[in-house]
Enzyme design. Structure first.
Site, PDB file in Angstrom:
ATOM      1  N   SER A  14       0.821  -1.219   0.000  1.00 56.29           N
ATOM      2  CA  SER A  14       0.000   0.000   0.000  1.00 56.29           C
ATOM      3  C   SER A  14       0.848   1.259   0.000  1.00 56.29           C
ATOM      4  O   SER A  14       0.383   2.326   0.395  1.00 56.29           O
ATOM      5  CB  SER A  14      -0.943   0.000   1.214  1.00 56.29           C
ATOM      6  OG  SER A  14      -0.194  -0.079   2.426  1.00 56.29           O
ATOM      7  N   ASN A  16       3.703   3.830  -2.330  1.00 57.51           N
ATOM      8  CA  ASN A  16       3.536   4.675  -3.512  1.00 57.51           C
ATOM      9  C   ASN A  16       3.197   3.882  -4.763  1.00 57.51           C
ATOM     10  O   ASN A  16       2.272   4.233  -5.514  1.00 57.51           O
ATOM     11  CB  ASN A  16       4.816   5.485  -3.756  1.00 57.51           C
ATOM     12  CG  ASN A  16       4.994   6.602  -2.760  1.00 57.51           C
ATOM     13  OD1 ASN A  16       4.043   7.039  -2.125  1.00 57.51           O
ATOM     14  ND2 ASN A  16       6.221   7.072  -2.607  1.00 57.51           N
ATOM     15  N   CYS A 132      12.380  -0.424 -13.193  1.00 59.73           N
ATOM     16  CA  CYS A 132      11.998   0.790 -13.924  1.00 59.73           C
ATOM     17  C   CYS A 132      13.003   1.072 -15.032  1.00 59.73           C
ATOM     18  O   CYS A 132      12.632   1.420 -16.158  1.00 59.73           O
ATOM     19  CB  CYS A 132      11.875   1.976 -12.976  1.00 59.73           C
ATOM     20  SG  CYS A 132      13.391   2.416 -12.076  1.00 59.73           S
ATOM     21  N   SER A 163      12.137  10.085  -5.545  1.00 58.41           N
ATOM     22  CA  SER A 163      11.229   9.045  -6.039  1.00 58.41           C
ATOM     23  C   SER A 163      11.681   7.649  -5.636  1.00 58.41           C
ATOM     24  O   SER A 163      10.999   6.668  -5.927  1.00 58.41           O
ATOM     25  CB  SER A 163      11.117   9.123  -7.565  1.00 58.41           C
ATOM     26  OG  SER A 163      12.312   8.676  -8.184  1.00 58.41           O
ATOM     27  N   ALA A 164      12.836   7.551  -4.990  1.00 50.34           N
ATOM     28  CA  ALA A 164      13.365   6.252  -4.566  1.00 50.34           C
ATOM     29  C   ALA A 164      13.044   6.048  -3.093  1.00 50.34           C
ATOM     30  O   ALA A 164      13.706   6.601  -2.210  1.00 50.34           O
ATOM     31  CB  ALA A 164      14.868   6.192  -4.801  1.00 50.34           C
ATOM     32  N   GLY A 165      12.021   5.257  -2.833  1.00 54.13           N
ATOM     33  CA  GLY A 165      11.625   4.995  -1.460  1.00 54.13           C
ATOM     34  C   GLY A 165      12.465   3.900  -0.827  1.00 54.13           C
ATOM     35  O   GLY A 165      13.432   3.405  -1.422  1.00 54.13           O
ATOM     36  N   GLY A 167      11.909   0.758  -0.399  1.00 51.29           N
ATOM     37  CA  GLY A 167      11.959  -0.484  -1.172  1.00 51.29           C
ATOM     38  C   GLY A 167      12.978  -0.423  -2.292  1.00 51.29           C
ATOM     39  O   GLY A 167      13.761  -1.354  -2.501  1.00 51.29           O
ATOM     40  N   THR A 168      12.973   0.693  -3.026  1.00 51.87           N
ATOM     41  CA  THR A 168      13.942   0.863  -4.117  1.00 51.87           C
ATOM     42  C   THR A 168      15.368   0.854  -3.575  1.00 51.87           C
ATOM     43  O   THR A 168      16.260   0.186  -4.113  1.00 51.87           O
ATOM     44  CB  THR A 168      13.681   2.183  -4.861  1.00 51.87           C
ATOM     45  OG1 THR A 168      12.375   2.149  -5.435  1.00 51.87           O
ATOM     46  CG2 THR A 168      14.707   2.414  -5.959  1.00 51.87           C
TER      47      THR A 168
END
Length: 319
Positions: A14, A16, A132, A163-165, A167-168
Site C-alpha cells: 500500500s 507509492n 523501472c 522518487s526512490a523509497g 523499497g527501491t
C-alpha cells in the site's frame, strides 16, 4: 463492458507504487476491477485511499488477503513490495492458482517488457516486470537488436532521489543484476550492464535514461533502419506510458581505432563492433498519484497494468 465481466485484481503493497497501481486500475482500466488492497501498516495512506474508493482492504498482509471474503474471485495479484517479500508472498499464494505480476526485482518468473515480449509469457503463473530502468531501456536495446546483433549494451537510469523509497533503496543490488540479465534475455544483447543514479537535485528532475549499444554496422543504410526501429519502439512504449519519449535524435557514431571495446564483449564473440548507437530518453510520470518527476515508478505501474490488461483480454477472447 459489464462490471461483472471484468477481471478482479488485488494489489499487495500500500505504498507509492501499490497506490498508483490501484488508481490506474480504477481510472483507466477497461478489463480490470480492484478486488483488494493489501498492506501491513493500518495507517498507510494507500489503505486509507482504497477504503475511500470503496476497495476492500486488509492490513494483515497476504494472510489477510487469503482470509478476505472475495479472495476466490480475485484472479490477478500485483506485488509491489520488495524482492524478499515477494518470495514469501509467492510461496503463500502458490496453492491458490492466482496469476502474479511481480513489480519487485525478485525475478521468480520470466521477465516481461510489454512492448517487446508480452505475448511470449501471457500464460505464465508469475511474471516479473524487471525494473523501472529495464522497462525504459530494454525496448530500445531490442529495437536495435532486431536490425543488427548487439555485441554489448549498457544502460544508465537516472532517477530523482525523492522518487526512490525504502523499497527501491533496499533493492539497488537486485536492480542492477536483474536489469543486466534482462538486457540480454529480453533485449537480445550478447552482454549487458546496468547503472542506476539517484539524482539529489532540487527541484527533482524527471527520469532520464541513456542506452549505449555496440554493433557492427558499417553500412549507412543500416543506420537508417536502426533509427527507424528505435523510433517505432518508442512510439509503442508511449502507447501505454504517454510520458516516454526520445530526448534527442538517435546517434550512431564510429568506434575510434584503438578503443579497447574488447574488454566489454563476451569472451569468444566473433563479431567486432564498428559503431556505437546512443539513445537518450526521458520518462515523465502521468501524476495519477505519484508526482510527474517519478516517471521511474510510473513506467513500472503502467507496464504492470498493461500486462494485466492483456491477460484479462486474452481470457475474454477465449470465452
Amino acid at each position: 463492458m459489464n462490471r461483472d465481466d471484468k477481471t478482479k485484481v488485488a494489489v499487495i503493497g500500500s505504498g507509492n507504487i501499490g497506490t498508483d497501481l490501484m488508481i490506474k486500475v480504477l481510472r483507466l482500466s477497461k478489463h480490470l476491477e480492484m478486488g483488494a488492497m493489501v498492506g501491513i501498516d493500518p495507517d498507510s495512506d494507500g489503505l486509507a485511499r482504497a477504503a475511500r474508493f470503496g476497495v476492500p482492504i486488509t492490513a494483515d498482509g497476504v494472510g489477510g488477503l487469503i482470509d478476505m471474503a472475495g479472495f476466490d474471485d480475485i484472479e490477478i495479484v500485483f506485488d509491489a513490495t520488495s524482492a524478499k517479500a515477494h518470495e514469501a508472498n509467492a510461496a503463500e499464494l502458490a496453492p491458490y492458482g492466482k496469476r502474479l505480476i511481480d513489480l519487485t526485482p525478485a525475478a521468480i518468473g520470466p521477465f516481461v517488457v510489454p512492448a517487446v515480449n508480452i505475448e511470449e509469457h501471457i500464460d505464465a503463473a508469475n511474471v516479473n516486470m524487471v525494473t523501472c530502468g529495464g522497462q525504459a531501456t530494454i525496448p530500445v536495446v531490442a529495437a536495435v537488436a532486431r536490425v543488427v546483433p548487439v555485441a554489448y549494451a549498457e544502460i544508465v537510469a537516472s532517477i530523482a532521489s525523492k522518487s526512490a523509497g525504502p523499497g527501491t533503496r533496499a533493492n539497488i543490488d537486485e536492480f542492477t543484476e536483474t536489469t543486466a540479465l534482462a538486457i540480454t534475455s529480453v533485449g537480445g544483447a550478447e552482454r549487458g550492464k546496468a547503472v542506476i543514479i539517484l539524482n539529489p537535485a532540487e527541484p527533482p528532475l524527471i527520469m532520464r535514461d541513456t542506452v549505449l549499444c555496440l554493433v557492427r554496422a558499417p553500412d549507412a543504410a543500416v543506420h537508417a533502419e536502426i533509427t527507424a526501429s528505435v523510433q517505432k519502439m518508442v512510439d509503442d512504449v508511449a502507447a501505454y506510458v504517454p510520458g516516454y519519449r526520445l530526448k534527442q535524435a538517435v546517434q550512431i557514431s564510429p568506434i575510434p581505432d584503438g578503443q579497447p571495446v574488447h574488454t566489454l564483449l563476451r569472451e569468444g564473440i566473433g563479431t567486432v563492433p564498428t559503431h556505437q548507437v546512443s539513445v537518450f530518453l526521458e520518462v515523465e510520470g502521468a501524476a495519477h498519484y505519484l508526482p510527474a518527476y517519478a516517471g521511474n515508478l510510473d513506467i513500472m505501474t503502467s507496464a504492470a497494468v498493461q500486462m494485466a490488461e492483456r491477460i484479462a483480454q486474452r481470457k475474454e477472447e477465449s470465452r
